[in-house]
Design an enzyme around this catalytic site. Structure first.
Site, mmCIF file in Angstrom:
data_model
loop_
_atom_site.group_PDB
_atom_site.id
_atom_site.type_symbol
_atom_site.label_atom_id
_atom_site.label_comp_id
_atom_site.label_asym_id
_atom_site.label_seq_id
_atom_site.Cartn_x
_atom_site.Cartn_y
_atom_site.Cartn_z
ATOM 1 N N ILE A 112 15.219 -6.411 5.735
ATOM 2 C CA ILE A 112 15.959 -5.356 6.454
ATOM 3 C C ILE A 112 15.279 -4.928 7.752
ATOM 4 O O ILE A 112 15.854 -4.166 8.514
ATOM 5 C CB ILE A 112 16.264 -4.103 5.592
ATOM 6 C CG1 ILE A 112 15.006 -3.425 5.100
ATOM 7 C CG2 ILE A 112 17.234 -4.372 4.481
ATOM 8 C CD1 ILE A 112 15.276 -1.990 4.695
ATOM 9 N N TYR A 157 5.013 8.541 2.774
ATOM 10 C CA TYR A 157 6.209 7.919 2.183
ATOM 11 C C TYR A 157 7.432 8.804 2.444
ATOM 12 O O TYR A 157 8.471 8.326 2.911
ATOM 13 C CB TYR A 157 5.976 7.737 0.687
ATOM 14 C CG TYR A 157 7.184 7.323 -0.114
ATOM 15 C CD1 TYR A 157 7.736 6.047 -0.003
ATOM 16 C CD2 TYR A 157 7.781 8.215 -1.019
ATOM 17 C CE1 TYR A 157 8.841 5.672 -0.766
ATOM 18 C CE2 TYR A 157 8.870 7.845 -1.782
ATOM 19 C CZ TYR A 157 9.398 6.579 -1.647
ATOM 20 O OH TYR A 157 10.491 6.214 -2.403
ATOM 21 N N THR A 206 7.942 1.160 -1.383
ATOM 22 C CA THR A 206 7.944 2.217 -2.411
ATOM 23 C C THR A 206 6.549 2.586 -2.914
ATOM 24 O O THR A 206 6.427 3.396 -3.831
ATOM 25 C CB THR A 206 8.803 1.777 -3.621
ATOM 26 O OG1 THR A 206 8.310 0.529 -4.099
ATOM 27 C CG2 THR A 206 10.263 1.658 -3.251
ATOM 28 N N GLY A 248 14.572 -5.384 -6.891
ATOM 29 C CA GLY A 248 13.801 -4.203 -7.287
ATOM 30 C C GLY A 248 14.344 -3.563 -8.549
ATOM 31 O O GLY A 248 15.391 -3.954 -9.077
ATOM 32 N N MET A 249 13.636 -2.542 -9.018
ATOM 33 C CA MET A 249 13.990 -1.881 -10.279
ATOM 34 C C MET A 249 15.412 -1.306 -10.206
ATOM 35 O O MET A 249 16.212 -1.504 -11.117
ATOM 36 C CB MET A 249 12.965 -0.775 -10.580
ATOM 37 C CG MET A 249 13.213 -0.068 -11.882
ATOM 38 S SD MET A 249 11.844 0.991 -12.377
ATOM 39 C CE MET A 249 12.006 2.346 -11.203
ATOM 40 N N LEU A 250 15.734 -0.597 -9.135
ATOM 41 C CA LEU A 250 17.076 -0.007 -9.011
ATOM 42 C C LEU A 250 18.107 -1.050 -8.581
ATOM 43 O O LEU A 250 19.211 -1.092 -9.120
ATOM 44 C CB LEU A 250 17.045 1.152 -7.998
ATOM 45 C CG LEU A 250 18.395 1.831 -7.743
ATOM 46 C CD1 LEU A 250 18.956 2.439 -9.023
ATOM 47 C CD2 LEU A 250 18.280 2.897 -6.666
HETATM 48 N N1 LIG Z 1 11.087 4.369 -8.267
HETATM 49 C C1 LIG Z 1 11.314 5.674 -8.151
HETATM 50 O O1 LIG Z 1 10.837 6.503 -8.956
HETATM 51 C C2 LIG Z 1 12.184 6.192 -7.043
HETATM 52 C C3 LIG Z 1 12.400 7.571 -6.961
HETATM 53 C C4 LIG Z 1 13.215 8.071 -5.937
HETATM 54 C C5 LIG Z 1 13.813 7.214 -5.037
HETATM 55 N N2 LIG Z 1 13.568 5.881 -5.122
HETATM 56 C C6 LIG Z 1 14.223 5.008 -4.122
HETATM 57 O O2 LIG Z 1 15.003 4.046 -4.810
HETATM 58 C C7 LIG Z 1 15.062 2.853 -4.033
HETATM 59 C C8 LIG Z 1 14.688 1.662 -4.920
HETATM 60 O O3 LIG Z 1 13.396 1.864 -5.452
HETATM 61 P P1 LIG Z 1 12.804 0.915 -6.599
HETATM 62 O O4 LIG Z 1 11.967 1.788 -7.459
HETATM 63 O O5 LIG Z 1 13.874 0.070 -7.166
HETATM 64 O O6 LIG Z 1 11.829 0.010 -5.720
HETATM 65 P P2 LIG Z 1 11.090 -1.385 -6.075
HETATM 66 O O7 LIG Z 1 11.268 -1.731 -7.504
HETATM 67 O O8 LIG Z 1 9.724 -1.253 -5.505
HETATM 68 O O9 LIG Z 1 11.922 -2.436 -5.211
HETATM 69 C C9 LIG Z 1 11.849 -2.432 -3.819
HETATM 70 C C10 LIG Z 1 12.813 -3.459 -3.301
HETATM 71 O O10 LIG Z 1 12.766 -3.431 -1.888
HETATM 72 C C11 LIG Z 1 12.706 -4.760 -1.429
HETATM 73 N N3 LIG Z 1 12.072 -4.815 -0.112
HETATM 74 C C12 LIG Z 1 10.839 -4.396 0.261
HETATM 75 N N4 LIG Z 1 10.642 -4.640 1.572
HETATM 76 C C13 LIG Z 1 11.789 -5.202 2.037
HETATM 77 C C14 LIG Z 1 12.213 -5.686 3.297
HETATM 78 N N5 LIG Z 1 11.429 -5.640 4.395
HETATM 79 N N6 LIG Z 1 13.458 -6.213 3.399
HETATM 80 C C15 LIG Z 1 14.269 -6.286 2.334
HETATM 81 N N7 LIG Z 1 13.920 -5.857 1.105
HETATM 82 C C16 LIG Z 1 12.698 -5.313 0.962
HETATM 83 C C17 LIG Z 1 11.919 -5.521 -2.484
HETATM 84 O O11 LIG Z 1 12.222 -6.895 -2.374
HETATM 85 P P3 LIG Z 1 11.185 -8.059 -2.899
HETATM 86 O O12 LIG Z 1 10.672 -7.596 -4.224
HETATM 87 O O13 LIG Z 1 12.088 -9.255 -2.986
HETATM 88 O O14 LIG Z 1 10.113 -8.159 -1.870
HETATM 89 C C18 LIG Z 1 12.511 -4.894 -3.750
HETATM 90 O O15 LIG Z 1 13.714 -5.528 -4.083
HETATM 91 C C19 LIG Z 1 14.137 3.083 -2.838
HETATM 92 O O16 LIG Z 1 14.929 3.522 -1.748
HETATM 93 C C20 LIG Z 1 13.236 4.217 -3.281
HETATM 94 O O17 LIG Z 1 12.782 4.972 -2.176
HETATM 95 C C21 LIG Z 1 12.784 5.341 -6.106
#
Ligand SMILES: NC(=O)c1ccc[n+]([C@@H]2O[C@H](COP(=O)([O-])OP(=O)(O)OC[C@H]3O[C@@H](n4cnc5c(N)ncnc54)[C@H](OP(=O)(O)O)[C@@H]3O)[C@@H](O)[C@H]2O)c1
Length: 284
Positions: free
Chosen positions: A37, A123, A60, A10-12
């Protein structure tokens, strides 16, 4: 130290993986195809033979979660609970990533780490439940809430604005939602600092210093990219109806980080300058 990053595709998660490797740590990084997970056995394997798990995995899609809350709940709440239990059973440390969406967005001063959670979206409810599940299974876990994230290679507001700058003459952007644009690299550094400092367990808020609106951020993105910021026009939330309600105020305070002696994230404008070339490179 050996670290396992979940949500590593994922992005983070990608930036957390990169920063921890730059710090010399031995990092295994997995997407959902390697570690799901929501699967108890996968969680056990992820927590085995590692000193620390960083959970950046989540459902997300904020708007989709409104119609698919049960699906989001399994990933954002049940999964983190299983993972925290697996970590507790093995003596593995855990950093769990959460979000400003656990708050109601009605505050007028920065939310404290201790402010009550009162999510208004599906969410947000699932993420709040995930935090409680993690705390219940592993009280020594770190919960790191962040917000308004952007970085190279991810779908984010910043990436969308820079793409649309090449497609439209003007852009209407909401000017009535306040927050702190925060880069994935800065959050990754915060996570690395937290763990290296062995800071007290609990909840930390990892967002940039300063604050703005999405309109202010879009103008700054235009400026930083050498474009005319007047092409960005102020609009309001009511003009952009979405399935999930957006918090009007998502500014987070950093008192606990200060108390723990942790380095605060830079001001959002400084971080934007550092990140822009990566962003433009990826969206061009
Ligand atoms: N983006 C934002 O603006 C933002 C703001 C506040 C907090 N956050 C938090 O930051 C964290 C990371 O967010 P992000 O923006 O990096 O999200 P993202 O780019 O959508 O990435 C989500 C990740 O979660 C993985 N994933 C989804 N379902 C899964 C499962 N069942 N088992 C294992 N892995 C799973 C995906 O894996 P695959 O791609 O391999 O399926 C991907 O690596 C999250 O906790 C989010 O709530 C994000």
């Amino acid at each position: 130290m050996t670290v396992t990053v979940l949500g590593g595709t994922g992005m983070l998660g990608r930036e957390v993986t990169a920063v921890l490797r730059e710090r010399g740590l031995d990092v295994r990084s997995y997407g959902s195809a390697q570690v799901d997970i929501t699967d108890e056995q996968d969680c056990g394997r992820a927590a085995d033979h590692t000193d620390l798990v960083v959970n950046a995995a989540a459902f997300t899609k904020v708007d989709d979660a409104e119609a698919h809350e049960a699906e989001a709940f399994v990933v954002n709440a049940v999964g983190p609970g299983l993972l925290a239990r697996a970590c507790a059973q093995r003596g593995t440390r855990l950093v769990h990533v959460s979000t400003d969406y656990v708050f109601d967005g009605t505050a007028t001063r920065p939310y404290a780490e201790t402010a009550p959670m009162r999510p208004r979206s599906a969410y947000g409810r699932t993420k709040a439940a995930g935090e409680w599940a993690v705390r219940a299974e592993l009280p020594s876990a770190y919960v790191v809430r962040t917000a308004w994230l952007y970085g190279p290679g991810g779908g984010s507001f910043a990436a969308t604005v820079l793409r649309m700058a090449g497609e439209r003459e003007t852009l209407a952007v909401v000017d009535d939602q306040r927050g702190q644009p925060t880069t994935t690299r800065d959050v990754a550094r915060f996570v690395a600092d937290l763990v290296e400092a062995d800071a007290p367990p609990g909840t930390y808020l990892a967002t940039s210093e300063g604050e703005t609106t999405w309109f202010g951020f879009a103008q700054a993105l235009f400026e930083a990219a050498g474009l005319d910021p007047e092409r960005v026009r102020p609009s309001d939330t009511a003009s952009f109806p979405r399935p999930a309600p957006r918090p009007a105020y998502s500014v987070l305070g950093h008192d606990r980080s200060v108390a723990a002696g942790l380095r605060l994230l830079p001001h959002w404008r400084e971080a934007l300058t550092e990140t822009l070339s990566d962003l433009v490179g990826r969206t061009a």
